[in-house]
Design an enzyme around this catalytic site. Structure first.
Site, PDB file in Angstrom:
ATOM      1  CE  LYS A 213      -2.701   0.509   3.564  1.00  0.00           C
ATOM      2  NZ  LYS A 213      -3.879   0.271   4.426  1.00  0.00           N
ATOM      3  CD  GLU A 219       9.337  -7.021   6.335  1.00  0.00           C
ATOM      4  OE1 GLU A 219       9.242  -7.297   7.533  1.00  0.00           O
ATOM      5  OE2 GLU A 219       8.874  -5.977   5.824  1.00  0.00           O
ATOM      6  N   GLY A 270      -4.492  -4.046   5.965  1.00  0.00           N
ATOM      7  CA  GLY A 270      -3.963  -5.199   5.248  1.00  0.00           C
ATOM      8  C   GLY A 270      -4.691  -6.488   5.541  1.00  0.00           C
ATOM      9  NE  ARG A 271      -5.944  -6.195  11.833  1.00  0.00           N
ATOM     10  CZ  ARG A 271      -5.342  -5.004  11.889  1.00  0.00           C
ATOM     11  NH1 ARG A 271      -4.319  -4.740  11.106  1.00  0.00           N
ATOM     12  NH2 ARG A 271      -5.770  -4.064  12.739  1.00  0.00           N
ATOM     13  CD  GLU A 357      -1.340  -6.981  11.932  1.00  0.00           C
ATOM     14  OE1 GLU A 357      -0.210  -7.490  11.886  1.00  0.00           O
ATOM     15  OE2 GLU A 357      -1.950  -6.580  10.914  1.00  0.00           O
ATOM     16  CG  HIS A 388      -3.605 -38.386  13.985  1.00  0.00           C
ATOM     17  ND1 HIS A 388      -3.597 -39.665  14.499  1.00  0.00           N
ATOM     18  CD2 HIS A 388      -4.721 -38.292  13.213  1.00  0.00           C
ATOM     19  CE1 HIS A 388      -4.649 -40.330  14.037  1.00  0.00           C
ATOM     20  NE2 HIS A 388      -5.344 -39.509  13.259  1.00  0.00           N
ATOM     21  CE  LYS A 503       6.236  -3.756   9.291  1.00  0.00           C
ATOM     22  NZ  LYS A 503       5.190  -3.071   8.509  1.00  0.00           N
TER      23      LYS A 503
END
Length: 526
Positions: A213, A219, A270-271, A357, A388, A503
């Protein structure tokens, strides 16, 4: 007039706190009235889905107080304020408009002089037009060949949601003739991630989507450079193989280094961005814009149910309130999301970010500390694999962890076999039923190692089949559940300052200008 107040100032909250341990699901489901409870404690969702909470530690008394809490905390009014364009994200002073990417719930929202619904719809159409040109061969790679793969470069919400949605629909699209292009994802700045993905792709026929954005995410830009280097070494011009999803004010906008750019804005976190261009570009390229449109329709239909003030007709609100009871009254620290569908293998990871978040906050909307627990730890894996793995702790551990099962009566591909008089799908669904009852009712045994205490609460979200529309319902359900819980706790579910400090310190390490513990730890690795 909406009042934004802490939960512990509400009279209904104080009533709720007095109801700890009121219901044993072992008793509720172990008696003659179990069938009636299972029928009565069931709420229709959009697109034929159902939310069943019969195995939760609630009864009509608790539900009545939860309804009072929803009313006193003005949860529906706060949702209305959100979708009508009030500044609900107080930390960043922003509107919250992700619902607008899939439907108009209230009045037109105008921000920055722009009708935002028209803006999102126009961007969706631009993506659809671009995808159709790629699929028809009007847009091709540098060698003139058609693109056969798409690879998204992004991190956090630019990866987790879109990746989970792609995996959820991949087999469905193949079975229904809408599969267009394989999609891959690069998120981790670990070079082994990028190298592994790129080695599996035909670079000459791959289109890359850079999602950032701000256009400055460290990253993502690092991985972009990594990919561009691979393309150049393959004799390919990166500008002929890359598109961007970004904001109109970022350095990626109107940039000749990209075939095209599609826009989002600061009003979509973002999420919460899977129904924006962040998810729209990769899903439209992979499956076709019609499939993405159906996904949006499912989410929009679920958003409409979230407007209902009756908690028995609003599954997201009811799920949120029961979660409040479990977190703040029963004091359970975590929730497990257990999809009995391999297609939803990454859905718990997306929900982990969405919930933790959003509601991992210890101060309220005004920055004052809250005196009660907020968001739980979210984790999960597909069944039956989880059975399991970590189900041992869930069944017999010292902590009670509420569970949420997701299941479908039919698989996506229509392919199955009969083994020992039943299909694989029937065996899968039988395991869901067995686990709900095992967790709820337990089992007494003379051998303590084989005893199960039971009274472990769970809910079940189920439907006929996982499709684009039902996937949209699931996504919206959880987004709205998280939103309602944030409203009750009076926290801001739409900023994420907790990701910023690390960050900033990473940039300090890379600058070389550090001292103290930072310098000492850096000497071990950097």
């Amino acid at each position: 007039m909406i009042a934004w107040t802490n939960a512990d100032t509400l009279s209904s909250w104080k009533k709720l706190l007095s109801l700890k341990g009121m219901v044993s699901v072992a008793d509720a489901l172990g008696g003659a009235d179990a069938a009636e409870r299972i029928r009565a404690y069931s709420v229709p969702m959009a697109e034929g889905m159902t939310y069943n909470f019969a195995a939760k530690q609630v009864n009509d008394t608790i539900l009545g107080i939860l309804s009072e809490l929803a009313s006193e905390a003005q949860l529906i009014e706060k949702f209305e304020a959100l979708y009508n364009g009030e500044v609900v994200n107080t930390g960043e002073g922003r509107l919250v408009l992700h619902q607008l990417t899939r439907g108009q719930l209230g009045k037109d929202v105008v921000a920055d002089g722009v009708n935002k619904r028209e803006f999102y719809r126009a961007e969706q159409q631009k993506i659809a037009d671009f995808a159709e040109k790629v699929h028809s061969g009007k847009i091709v790679g540098e060698d003139g060949g058609r693109f056969t793969s798409v690879c998204q470069i992004g991190i956090g919400g630019s990866d987790l949601g879109p990746r989970a949605m792609y995996l959820a629909l991949e087999n469905w699209a193949k079975a229904n003739g809408t599969f267009k292009m394989e999609a891959r994802f690069i998120s981790n700045v670990d070079p082994d991630d990028g190298a592994g993905v790129l080695a599996s792709l035909d670079l000459a026929h791959t289109i890359f989507i850079l999602v950032s954005k701000s256009g400055t995410t460290l990253e993502t830009l690092t991985n972009e450079s990594f990919v561009k280097e691979f393309l150049r070494k393959a004799g390919l011009d990166p500008a002929r193989h890359m598109i961007a999803v970004t904001s109109e004010t970022s350095p990626l906008a109107r940039n000749p280094d990209y075939l095209a750019a599609f826009y989002m804005d600061d009003y979509i976190g973002g999420r919460y961005s899977s129904t924006s261009g962040v998810g729209g570009a990769v899903l439209s390229l992979a499956f076709g814009p019609e499939v993405f449109a159906d996904f949006l329709e499912g989410a929009a239909a679920a958003d409409v149910t979230a407007k209902n003030a009756d908690i028995r007709k609003n599954p997201a609100l009811l799920d949120a309130l029961i979660g409040i009871y479990e977190r703040n009254v029963q004091e359970y620290p975590a929730t497990a999301i257990l999809p009995y569908s391999q297609a939803l293998s990454r859905f718990p990871a997306h929900l982990q970010q969405l919930d933790m978040e959003s509601n991992g906050k210890s101060v309220n909307r005004d920055g004052a500390p809250v005196s009660y627990p907020t968001g739980p730890v979210i984790f999960g894996e597909p069944g039956t694999n989880g059975q399991h793995s970590f189900y041992q702790l869930l069944h017999q551990g010292t902590d009670v962890v509420p569970l949420q099962f997701i299941a479908f009566r039919e698989n996506q591909t229509g392919k199955d076999v009969v083994i020992e008089d039943s299909t694989s799908q029937k065996k899968l669904c039988a395991n869901v039923v067995a686990q709900i009852v095992a967790f709820a009712c337990g089992k007494q045994d003379a051998d303590p190692n084989k005893s199960f205490a039971g009274n472990r609460p769970s809910s079940l979200i189920y439907g006929r089949q996982l499709t684009p529309r039902t996937l949209g319902v699931l996504l919206s359900h959880y987004e709205n559940k998280v939103m309602f819980q944030g409203f009750v706790w009076n926290i801001n579910s739409f900023d994420q300052e907790g990701v910023q400090l690390g960050k900033k310190l990473a940039k300090t390490v890379l600058s070389g200008k550090m001292d103290g513990a930072l310098e000492s730890f850096a000497s071990l690795l950097v």
